[in-house]
Design a protein around this motif. Structure first.
Motif, PDB file in Angstrom:
ATOM      1  N   ALA A 268       0.835  -1.204   0.000  1.00  0.00           N
ATOM      2  CA  ALA A 268       0.000   0.000   0.000  1.00  0.00           C
ATOM      3  C   ALA A 268       0.869   1.253   0.000  1.00  0.00           C
ATOM      4  CB  ALA A 268      -0.920  -0.010   1.216  1.00  0.00           C
ATOM      5  N   THR A 269       0.263   2.338  -0.433  1.00  0.00           N
ATOM      6  CA  THR A 269       0.898   3.653  -0.388  1.00  0.00           C
ATOM      7  C   THR A 269      -0.109   4.629   0.209  1.00  0.00           C
ATOM      8  OG1 THR A 269       0.091   4.305  -2.573  1.00  0.00           O
ATOM      9  CG2 THR A 269       2.239   3.174  -2.487  1.00  0.00           C
ATOM     10  N   ALA A 270       0.330   5.836   0.471  1.00  0.00           N
ATOM     11  CA  ALA A 270      -0.594   6.856   0.987  1.00  0.00           C
ATOM     12  C   ALA A 270      -1.758   7.050   0.021  1.00  0.00           C
ATOM     13  CB  ALA A 270       0.154   8.166   1.229  1.00  0.00           C
ATOM     14  N   GLU A 271      -1.478   7.005  -1.284  1.00  0.00           N
ATOM     15  CA  GLU A 271      -2.533   7.189  -2.286  1.00  0.00           C
ATOM     16  C   GLU A 271      -3.531   6.045  -2.262  1.00  0.00           C
ATOM     17  OE1 GLU A 271       0.772   7.455  -3.020  1.00  0.00           O
ATOM     18  OE2 GLU A 271       0.866   9.633  -3.247  1.00  0.00           O
ATOM     19  N   SER A 272      -3.041   4.802  -2.178  1.00  0.00           N
ATOM     20  CA  SER A 272      -3.976   3.675  -2.170  1.00  0.00           C
ATOM     21  C   SER A 272      -4.811   3.667  -0.900  1.00  0.00           C
ATOM     22  CB  SER A 272      -3.236   2.341  -2.346  1.00  0.00           C
ATOM     23  OG  SER A 272      -2.434   2.023  -1.233  1.00  0.00           O
ATOM     24  N   GLU A 273      -4.235   4.101   0.217  1.00  0.00           N
ATOM     25  CA  GLU A 273      -4.981   4.157   1.473  1.00  0.00           C
ATOM     26  C   GLU A 273      -6.019   5.278   1.458  1.00  0.00           C
ATOM     27  OE1 GLU A 273      -5.091   2.328   4.767  1.00  0.00           O
ATOM     28  OE2 GLU A 273      -4.821   1.059   3.005  1.00  0.00           O
TER      29      GLU A 273
ATOM     30  N   GLY B 116      -6.205  -9.758  -7.091  1.00  0.00           N
ATOM     31  CA  GLY B 116      -7.209  -8.758  -6.767  1.00  0.00           C
ATOM     32  C   GLY B 116      -6.613  -7.544  -6.088  1.00  0.00           C
ATOM     33  N   GLY B 117      -7.330  -6.453  -6.201  1.00  0.00           N
ATOM     34  CA  GLY B 117      -6.976  -5.243  -5.478  1.00  0.00           C
ATOM     35  C   GLY B 117      -7.808  -5.178  -4.208  1.00  0.00           C
ATOM     36  N   LEU B 118      -7.248  -4.581  -3.181  1.00  0.00           N
ATOM     37  CA  LEU B 118      -7.944  -4.485  -1.894  1.00  0.00           C
ATOM     38  C   LEU B 118      -8.336  -3.042  -1.604  1.00  0.00           C
ATOM     39  CD1 LEU B 118      -5.516  -6.805   0.078  1.00  0.00           C
ATOM     40  CD2 LEU B 118      -7.751  -7.401  -0.879  1.00  0.00           C
ATOM     41  N   LYS B 119      -9.495  -2.872  -1.000  1.00  0.00           N
ATOM     42  CA  LYS B 119      -9.942  -1.540  -0.601  1.00  0.00           C
ATOM     43  C   LYS B 119      -9.070  -1.025   0.546  1.00  0.00           C
ATOM     44  CE  LYS B 119     -14.666  -2.038  -2.184  1.00  0.00           C
ATOM     45  NZ  LYS B 119     -16.078  -1.881  -1.844  1.00  0.00           N
ATOM     46  N   PRO B 120      -9.060   0.284   0.770  1.00  0.00           N
ATOM     47  CA  PRO B 120      -8.239   0.851   1.854  1.00  0.00           C
ATOM     48  C   PRO B 120      -8.619   0.281   3.217  1.00  0.00           C
ATOM     49  CG  PRO B 120      -9.213   2.587   0.511  1.00  0.00           C
ATOM     50  CD  PRO B 120      -9.822   1.292   0.060  1.00  0.00           C
ATOM     51  N   THR B 121      -7.671   0.347   4.158  1.00  0.00           N
ATOM     52  CA  THR B 121      -7.906  -0.237   5.475  1.00  0.00           C
ATOM     53  C   THR B 121      -8.948   0.523   6.289  1.00  0.00           C
ATOM     54  OG1 THR B 121      -6.053   0.934   6.503  1.00  0.00           O
ATOM     55  CG2 THR B 121      -5.612  -1.258   5.578  1.00  0.00           C
ATOM     56  N   LYS B 122      -9.375   1.697   5.836  1.00  0.00           N
ATOM     57  CA  LYS B 122     -10.465   2.361   6.561  1.00  0.00           C
ATOM     58  C   LYS B 122     -11.740   1.528   6.468  1.00  0.00           C
ATOM     59  CE  LYS B 122     -11.730   5.429   2.754  1.00  0.00           C
ATOM     60  NZ  LYS B 122     -11.653   6.792   2.274  1.00  0.00           N
TER      61      LYS B 122
END
Length: 121
Positions: A9-14, A46-52
């Motif tokens: 993850a990166t700040a952008e993906s989060e 697959g891509g994962l949604k942000p941890t929020k």
């Protein structure tokens, strides 16, 4: 040999920023190359949604505690994954080197082998 390939993850993906059309097309082409080579099954990525939007469950003996996201240490989080079938780690590394950069800026991909039955004998 099976390996799990993690897109870190990166700040952008989060933040939940979706990839550009160009990146989606490039990753789609790369995934098709992996499938044509017999390394990737269509359901093994697959891509994962942000941890929020994530939950963690902490275990302590018989107690269970649910922890709501988002989670800290973005560089230790996973934004996407593949499960690959490769002959060895060198082949996995060679494929990762061919991968388009999965994020708009600097990023990392981690490769981890699965335990196989032979490891327990």
């Amino acid at each position: 040999m099976r390996v799990m390939v993690f897109v870190k993850a990166t700040a952008e993906s989060e933040k939940g920023l979706l990839p550009t059309t160009e990146l989606l097309e490039a990753m789609g082409k790369f995934n098709m190359e992996l499938m044509a080579a017999g390394i990737l099954q269509p359901t093994d990525a697959g891509g994962l949604k942000p941890t929020k939007q994530a939950k963690r469950i902490a275990f302590d003996g018989k107690n269970r505690t649910v922890i709501d996201g988002p989670f800290a240490a973005t560089s230790e989080l996973v934004a996407g994954f593949w499960i690959w079938h490769v002959k060895d780690m060198d082949e996995a590394i060679a494929w990762v080197k061919r991968c388009p950069n999965p994020m708009p800026g600097p990023s990392e991909i981690e490769i981890r082998p699965f335990y196989e039955m032979a490891d327990f004998q």
